[in-house]
Write a protein that holds these residues in place. Structure first.
Motif, PDB file in Angstrom:
ATOM      1  N   THR A 161      12.625   2.027 -15.922  1.00  0.00           N
ATOM      2  CA  THR A 161      11.373   1.390 -16.324  1.00  0.00           C
ATOM      3  C   THR A 161      10.348   2.421 -16.795  1.00  0.00           C
ATOM      4  O   THR A 161       9.679   2.224 -17.819  1.00  0.00           O
ATOM      5  N   ALA A 162      10.228   3.526 -16.057  1.00  0.00           N
ATOM      6  CA  ALA A 162       9.286   4.576 -16.464  1.00  0.00           C
ATOM      7  C   ALA A 162       9.709   5.190 -17.800  1.00  0.00           C
ATOM      8  O   ALA A 162       8.867   5.475 -18.655  1.00  0.00           O
ATOM      9  N   GLY A 163      11.008   5.404 -17.986  1.00  0.00           N
ATOM     10  CA  GLY A 163      11.486   5.963 -19.247  1.00  0.00           C
ATOM     11  C   GLY A 163      11.225   5.040 -20.423  1.00  0.00           C
ATOM     12  O   GLY A 163      10.806   5.491 -21.504  1.00  0.00           O
ATOM     13  N   LEU A 164      11.457   3.731 -20.224  1.00  0.00           N
ATOM     14  CA  LEU A 164      11.188   2.779 -21.301  1.00  0.00           C
ATOM     15  C   LEU A 164       9.692   2.695 -21.602  1.00  0.00           C
ATOM     16  O   LEU A 164       9.298   2.580 -22.763  1.00  0.00           O
ATOM     17  N   SER A 165       8.870   2.772 -20.571  1.00  0.00           N
ATOM     18  CA  SER A 165       7.416   2.742 -20.789  1.00  0.00           C
ATOM     19  C   SER A 165       6.963   3.970 -21.568  1.00  0.00           C
ATOM     20  O   SER A 165       6.108   3.865 -22.452  1.00  0.00           O
ATOM     21  N   LEU A 166       7.530   5.126 -21.231  1.00  0.00           N
ATOM     22  CA  LEU A 166       7.171   6.339 -21.972  1.00  0.00           C
ATOM     23  C   LEU A 166       7.622   6.254 -23.425  1.00  0.00           C
ATOM     24  O   LEU A 166       6.925   6.715 -24.327  1.00  0.00           O
ATOM     25  N   ARG A 167       8.772   5.680 -23.640  1.00  0.00           N
ATOM     26  CA  ARG A 167       9.247   5.545 -25.017  1.00  0.00           C
ATOM     27  C   ARG A 167       8.347   4.589 -25.803  1.00  0.00           C
ATOM     28  O   ARG A 167       8.029   4.811 -26.962  1.00  0.00           O
ATOM     29  N   ARG A 168       7.897   3.524 -25.137  1.00  0.00           N
ATOM     30  CA  ARG A 168       7.023   2.557 -25.785  1.00  0.00           C
ATOM     31  C   ARG A 168       5.641   3.153 -26.048  1.00  0.00           C
ATOM     32  O   ARG A 168       5.003   2.847 -27.036  1.00  0.00           O
ATOM     33  N   LEU A 169       5.189   4.031 -25.150  1.00  0.00           N
ATOM     34  CA  LEU A 169       3.874   4.652 -25.291  1.00  0.00           C
ATOM     35  C   LEU A 169       3.949   6.025 -25.940  1.00  0.00           C
ATOM     36  O   LEU A 169       3.121   6.882 -25.649  1.00  0.00           O
TER      37      LEU A 169
END
Length: 97
Positions: A64-72
């Protein structure tokens, strides 16, 4: 003035996500080692299944943190991140005697 404040808050959020992601990586590694160790010592025991459950939780949080970083992802602005003086400017300030 609002865009500058929003950008600072955005960069803080990205830095915090990087720190949290590092914490989750450590958690995944520790729970993976714990799961392997307890699986070897007492296969099928309650402790092994708790370790596997916590490994799954930390893995989910890491994803989840990795996907959030990719999105941001920080948009490229074409400007340097740190506004320090260039080495060339520092060399031209020699005192003449």
């Amino acid at each position: 003035m609002a865009p500058k404040i929003e950008r600072i808050e955005f960069l803080r959020a990205v830095r915090q996500l990087h720190r949290v992601r590092s914490f989750y990586v450590v958690g995944v590694l520790l729970w993976a080692m714990s799961s392997v160790w307890t699986g070897w010592q007492a296969p099928g025991s309650r402790q092994m299944w708790v370790s596997v459950l916590l490994l799954a939780v930390f893995t989910g949080l890491l994803v989840t943190a990795g996907l959030s970083l990719r999105r941001l992802a920080v948009p490229a602005t074409g400007r340097p991140v740190h506004h320090a003086a260039s080495p060339k400017a520092a060399r031209t300030r020699n005192a003449h005697a």
